[in-house]
Design an enzyme around this catalytic site. Sequence first.
Site, short mmCIF file in Angstrom:
data_model
loop_
_atom_site.label_atom_id
_atom_site.label_comp_id
_atom_site.label_asym_id
_atom_site.label_seq_id
_atom_site.Cartn_x
_atom_site.Cartn_y
_atom_site.Cartn_z
N ARG A 15 15.12 47.95 67.66
CA ARG A 15 16.06 49.07 67.51
C ARG A 15 16.64 49.51 68.85
O ARG A 15 17.81 49.30 69.13
CB ARG A 15 15.34 50.25 66.81
CG ARG A 15 16.27 51.34 66.29
CD ARG A 15 16.77 52.31 67.34
NE ARG A 15 15.71 53.03 68.04
CZ ARG A 15 15.93 53.81 69.08
NH1 ARG A 15 17.14 54.00 69.55
NH2 ARG A 15 14.92 54.39 69.70
N ASP A 16 15.82 50.07 69.72
CA ASP A 16 16.34 50.59 70.98
C ASP A 16 16.80 49.44 71.88
O ASP A 16 17.79 49.55 72.62
CB ASP A 16 15.26 51.41 71.70
CG ASP A 16 15.82 52.48 72.60
OD1 ASP A 16 17.01 52.39 72.97
OD2 ASP A 16 15.09 53.43 72.95
N HIS A 207 8.23 58.22 75.05
CA HIS A 207 9.21 57.12 74.92
C HIS A 207 9.94 57.03 76.25
O HIS A 207 10.89 57.77 76.49
CB HIS A 207 10.13 57.49 73.75
CG HIS A 207 11.29 56.59 73.53
ND1 HIS A 207 11.35 55.67 72.49
CD2 HIS A 207 12.49 56.47 74.17
CE1 HIS A 207 12.51 55.06 72.51
NE2 HIS A 207 13.22 55.52 73.51
N HIS A 209 12.13 55.32 79.20
CA HIS A 209 13.04 54.28 79.69
C HIS A 209 12.69 54.07 81.16
O HIS A 209 11.94 54.86 81.75
CB HIS A 209 14.49 54.68 79.48
CG HIS A 209 14.91 54.55 78.05
ND1 HIS A 209 15.65 53.49 77.58
CD2 HIS A 209 14.67 55.32 76.96
CE1 HIS A 209 15.85 53.62 76.28
NE2 HIS A 209 15.26 54.73 75.88
N CYS A 240 20.65 53.44 75.64
CA CYS A 240 21.36 54.18 74.60
C CYS A 240 22.85 54.12 74.89
O CYS A 240 23.28 54.45 76.00
CB CYS A 240 20.88 55.63 74.55
SG CYS A 240 21.77 56.60 73.33
#
Length: 289
Positions: A15-16, A207, A209, A240
Site C-alpha cells: 500500500r504505502d 509508522h 518514514h 505519500c
Amino acid sequence: MSARPYVRLCEVGPRDGLQNERTPVPTESKVAFVDALSAAGFPEIEVSSFVSARRVPQLGDAAEVFARIARRPGTVYSALVPNERGMEAALAARVGKVSVFAAASEGFSRANTGGTIDEVIARFGPVVRMARAAGLPVRGYVSCVVRCPYDGPTPPQAVRAVVERLLAAGIDDIDLGETLGVAAPDDLARLLDGVAPAAEPGRLTLHLHDSNGRGADNLRAALALGVRSFDASAGGLGGCPFAPGARGNVATETALAVFESEGYDAGVDRAAVARATSAIRQVLADAAS
Ligand code: HMG
Ligand code: MG
C-alpha cells in the site's frame, strides 16, 4: 517459539510502498508481491486502499488484488478506507481489517483527504459502525505527527487531541504516522510524552518514514520508550503523493535487524522478505525502463 520479547511488525509495502510509484505496476505483480510477503509470516499486510482512483491511480485495482491474493492463516490483510463508500468496497473485497486516516495538521488534512480534520473524522462514524457490524477491527492513522509539509512543526498536543477523538470515535488501534521521515529520536520522545495521557506508548503503533537516514536510530529510541508495534515497508519503498519530499517507509529489513540487535523478535522470516523485495525491485526497474 522465541524466548525474546515480541514486537509486532505490519508490512505496508504493497500500500504505502506502491501508492507513490510513478510507473504503473501490473496487478499480477502486486498479487505476487503480497503472496511473497505472506510467506514471511507477518501478522498483518496492508494490501491496498479503497480511495479515489483519480487521486491515487496506483491503487485503483484494490478489489482485484484482494480477489487474487492467497490468504495465509495467521496474517490479517488490511486496507485503507477513507469513508462509507470505501468501506462498502472493502467489505465486498473481504478485507480483514480497515484503517481510517486523519492528520494532526490542517494543511495535510486538506491536501490528502480534501477536508478539515473535523470533516475527515466525521466520515469515520459510518466506517466504524459498518466495521463493528462485520466484526472487523479498525485502525486509525494520525499523519504528520512531527512535521507537516504545509504547516511546519506539529505540536504533540495537536497529535494528542486527534488521538483522543479517534479513541472517542471507537477506534482503539492508533497508528502515529511520521509522514515526512524527518524525525530524530528526541522528536519521538516529545511526541510519545505528549500523547501518553491519551494513549501509552505500548498501546500505539509507530509508522515511520525515513527521509533523513535516522530510521534505525528512531526505531531503537521508540523501543526504549516502550513502543512494541511498528509499520515498515519491504525495501523501504514508499511515500505519500500528498507529502512533497517524503521518502519511503523505514525498511522492513532495517526494522528486523534493529529488533534482533535489541533482543526482540517479530516472528518474520528475513530471507522471505529479501526475496519479496528483490522481486518487486525487478518489477519496478522493468516498469521504469
Ligand atoms: P471527496 O471528499 O469526494 O473529494 O474524497 P475529492 O474531490 O478528493 O473526490 C475525488 C473523487 O473520489 C470523486 O470522484 C469522488 O466521488 C471519489 P470524481 O469526481 O473524481 O469522479 N470518491 C471515491 N472513489 C473511490 N473510493 C472512495 C471514494 N470516495 C470519494 N472511497 C477522499 C475524499 C479521501 C476519498 C479523496 O480525497 C481521496 O481518495 N484521497 C486520497 C487519500 C489517500 O489515499 N492518500 C494516501 C494515503 S494516506 C498516507 O499515505 C499516510 C499514511 O501512510 C500515514 C503516514 O505516513 O502519515 C497512512
Ligand atoms: Mg505512510
